[in-house]
Scaffold this motif. Sequence first.
Motif, mmCIF file in Angstrom:
data_model
loop_
_atom_site.group_PDB
_atom_site.id
_atom_site.type_symbol
_atom_site.label_atom_id
_atom_site.label_comp_id
_atom_site.label_asym_id
_atom_site.label_seq_id
_atom_site.Cartn_x
_atom_site.Cartn_y
_atom_site.Cartn_z
ATOM 1 N N ALA A 166 0.877 -1.174 0.000
ATOM 2 C CA ALA A 166 0.000 0.000 0.000
ATOM 3 C C ALA A 166 0.911 1.220 0.000
ATOM 4 C CB ALA A 166 -0.912 0.001 1.214
ATOM 5 N N GLU A 167 0.782 2.035 -1.040
ATOM 6 C CA GLU A 167 1.657 3.195 -1.196
ATOM 7 C C GLU A 167 0.825 4.454 -1.408
ATOM 8 O OE1 GLU A 167 5.129 4.874 -4.215
ATOM 9 O OE2 GLU A 167 4.363 2.844 -4.471
ATOM 10 N N VAL A 168 1.083 5.455 -0.561
ATOM 11 C CA VAL A 168 0.389 6.733 -0.705
ATOM 12 C C VAL A 168 0.927 7.425 -1.955
ATOM 13 C CG1 VAL A 168 -0.044 8.992 0.335
ATOM 14 C CG2 VAL A 168 -0.007 6.940 1.783
ATOM 15 N N MET A 169 0.018 7.738 -2.887
ATOM 16 C CA MET A 169 0.398 8.350 -4.159
ATOM 17 C C MET A 169 0.165 9.859 -4.169
ATOM 18 S SD MET A 169 1.452 5.619 -5.494
ATOM 19 C CE MET A 169 1.848 6.121 -7.146
ATOM 20 N N ALA A 170 -0.779 10.336 -3.351
ATOM 21 C CA ALA A 170 -1.082 11.768 -3.275
ATOM 22 C C ALA A 170 -1.605 12.071 -1.878
ATOM 23 C CB ALA A 170 -2.118 12.158 -4.321
ATOM 24 N N ASP A 171 -1.222 13.223 -1.364
ATOM 25 C CA ASP A 171 -1.677 13.636 -0.044
ATOM 26 C C ASP A 171 -3.095 14.181 -0.115
ATOM 27 O OD1 ASP A 171 0.744 12.957 1.165
ATOM 28 O OD2 ASP A 171 1.611 14.925 0.753
ATOM 29 N N GLY A 172 -3.794 14.027 1.005
ATOM 30 C CA GLY A 172 -5.128 14.584 1.148
ATOM 31 C C GLY A 172 -5.088 15.682 2.196
ATOM 32 N N PRO A 173 -6.203 15.948 2.840
ATOM 33 C CA PRO A 173 -6.249 17.001 3.852
ATOM 34 C C PRO A 173 -5.463 16.622 5.109
ATOM 35 C CG PRO A 173 -8.337 15.826 3.775
ATOM 36 C CD PRO A 173 -7.500 15.305 2.637
ATOM 37 N N GLY A 174 -4.851 17.619 5.715
ATOM 38 C CA GLY A 174 -4.091 17.360 6.940
ATOM 39 C C GLY A 174 -2.989 16.356 6.696
ATOM 40 N N ASP A 175 -2.909 15.368 7.561
ATOM 41 C CA ASP A 175 -1.878 14.331 7.429
ATOM 42 C C ASP A 175 -2.445 13.043 6.834
ATOM 43 O OD1 ASP A 175 -3.445 13.612 9.573
ATOM 44 O OD2 ASP A 175 -1.778 13.058 10.876
ATOM 45 N N ARG A 176 -3.578 13.147 6.171
ATOM 46 C CA ARG A 176 -4.245 11.973 5.589
ATOM 47 C C ARG A 176 -3.872 11.791 4.116
ATOM 48 N NH1 ARG A 176 -5.709 9.655 10.248
ATOM 49 N NH2 ARG A 176 -7.449 10.649 11.274
ATOM 50 N N ALA A 177 -4.002 10.566 3.652
ATOM 51 C CA ALA A 177 -3.724 10.251 2.250
ATOM 52 C C ALA A 177 -4.898 10.656 1.372
ATOM 53 C CB ALA A 177 -3.459 8.760 2.097
ATOM 54 N N GLY A 178 -4.590 11.101 0.166
ATOM 55 C CA GLY A 178 -5.622 11.413 -0.814
ATOM 56 C C GLY A 178 -5.838 10.265 -1.780
ATOM 57 N N GLN A 179 -4.731 9.678 -2.268
ATOM 58 C CA GLN A 179 -4.798 8.512 -3.145
ATOM 59 C C GLN A 179 -3.783 7.477 -2.677
ATOM 60 O OE1 GLN A 179 -4.436 9.148 -7.339
ATOM 61 N NE2 GLN A 179 -6.345 10.286 -7.477
ATOM 62 N N VAL A 180 -4.201 6.215 -2.737
ATOM 63 C CA VAL A 180 -3.346 5.107 -2.308
ATOM 64 C C VAL A 180 -3.428 3.995 -3.339
ATOM 65 C CG1 VAL A 180 -2.861 3.439 -0.470
ATOM 66 C CG2 VAL A 180 -3.812 5.690 0.119
ATOM 67 N N SER A 181 -2.258 3.462 -3.722
ATOM 68 C CA SER A 181 -2.192 2.310 -4.620
ATOM 69 C C SER A 181 -1.961 1.049 -3.799
ATOM 70 C CB SER A 181 -1.068 2.482 -5.640
ATOM 71 O OG SER A 181 -1.435 3.467 -6.573
ATOM 72 N N PHE A 182 -2.720 0.026 -4.111
ATOM 73 C CA PHE A 182 -2.665 -1.248 -3.388
ATOM 74 C C PHE A 182 -2.310 -2.377 -4.336
ATOM 75 C CE2 PHE A 182 -5.704 1.301 -1.018
ATOM 76 C CZ PHE A 182 -5.400 1.032 0.298
ATOM 77 N N THR A 183 -1.630 -3.389 -3.802
ATOM 78 C CA THR A 183 -1.483 -4.677 -4.456
ATOM 79 C C THR A 183 -2.146 -5.672 -3.520
ATOM 80 O OG1 THR A 183 0.614 -4.018 -5.440
ATOM 81 C CG2 THR A 183 0.118 -6.370 -5.394
ATOM 82 N N LEU A 184 -3.125 -6.393 -4.043
ATOM 83 C CA LEU A 184 -3.936 -7.299 -3.248
ATOM 84 C C LEU A 184 -3.777 -8.715 -3.770
ATOM 85 C CD1 LEU A 184 -6.229 -7.024 -1.000
ATOM 86 C CD2 LEU A 184 -7.809 -7.272 -2.916
ATOM 87 N N ASP A 185 -3.644 -9.669 -2.844
ATOM 88 C CA ASP A 185 -3.609 -11.083 -3.198
ATOM 89 C C ASP A 185 -4.454 -11.829 -2.181
ATOM 90 O OD1 ASP A 185 -3.165 -13.714 -3.806
ATOM 91 O OD2 ASP A 185 -0.978 -13.551 -3.892
ATOM 92 N N ALA A 186 -5.707 -12.061 -2.552
ATOM 93 C CA ALA A 186 -6.643 -12.765 -1.682
ATOM 94 C C ALA A 186 -7.004 -14.103 -2.328
ATOM 95 C CB ALA A 186 -7.881 -11.915 -1.444
ATOM 96 N N GLY A 187 -5.992 -14.897 -2.629
ATOM 97 C CA GLY A 187 -6.229 -16.198 -3.259
ATOM 98 C C GLY A 187 -6.630 -16.035 -4.707
ATOM 99 N N MET A 188 -7.903 -16.322 -4.999
ATOM 100 C CA MET A 188 -8.380 -16.232 -6.382
ATOM 101 C C MET A 188 -8.512 -14.777 -6.844
ATOM 102 S SD MET A 188 -11.224 -19.294 -6.517
ATOM 103 C CE MET A 188 -12.086 -18.438 -7.790
ATOM 104 N N PHE A 189 -8.593 -13.836 -5.905
ATOM 105 C CA PHE A 189 -8.769 -12.432 -6.245
ATOM 106 C C PHE A 189 -7.445 -11.700 -6.058
ATOM 107 C CE2 PHE A 189 -9.960 -8.041 -5.244
ATOM 108 C CZ PHE A 189 -10.760 -7.749 -6.331
ATOM 109 N N LYS A 190 -6.838 -11.321 -7.185
ATOM 110 C CA LYS A 190 -5.585 -10.572 -7.178
ATOM 111 C C LYS A 190 -5.804 -9.315 -8.006
ATOM 112 C CE LYS A 190 -2.443 -14.584 -7.111
ATOM 113 N NZ LYS A 190 -3.187 -15.585 -6.531
ATOM 114 N N ASP A 191 -5.309 -8.173 -7.504
ATOM 115 C CA ASP A 191 -5.495 -6.933 -8.245
ATOM 116 C C ASP A 191 -4.474 -5.905 -7.776
ATOM 117 O OD1 ASP A 191 -6.610 -5.189 -10.091
ATOM 118 O OD2 ASP A 191 -8.358 -4.701 -8.874
#
Length: 144
Positions: free
Chosen positions: A38-63
């Motif tokens: 999980a990587e923050v790609m853009a900042d949001g308000p305050g110290d929060r993330a605006g956009q986050v990129s994820f790599t997911l591997d939940a067995g049959m569901f990968k994205d």
Amino acid sequence: MADSTTQSITIDGAPEAIMAVIADFPAYPEWANAVKSAEVMADGPGDRAGQVSFTLDAGMFKDAYTLEYEWAQDGLSVSWHLVKGQIQKAQQGSYVLAPSGPATTVTYTLSVELNIPMIGMLRRKAEKIIIDTALKELKRRVEG
């Protein structure tokens, strides 16, 4: 967007502590088993993330996908939507926190549409499994 799936859990912790765990995206691979990165790609308000990129591997569901977040000013909710994904066509979700004494009820709502056809009943079952797992892992992380 298709119908959504919603589930709640009560966590022994203040909303601020729970939201801090939700907002700490780089730490997700430590406690959310399906999240490989999980990587923050853009900042949001305050110290929060605006956009986050994820790599997911939940067995049959990968994205690999990117979500854009909207944080409520009161600190009691966050919502998101899909910016881009490999197998997801759309995703909308939210966490809503409701304090109750020393505990907090966390309600997670999720709707996912894939680029491949999926029967509605199977999609809702998959959403329920994702939500159930995420809430249990969040509870374990906050209370642990």
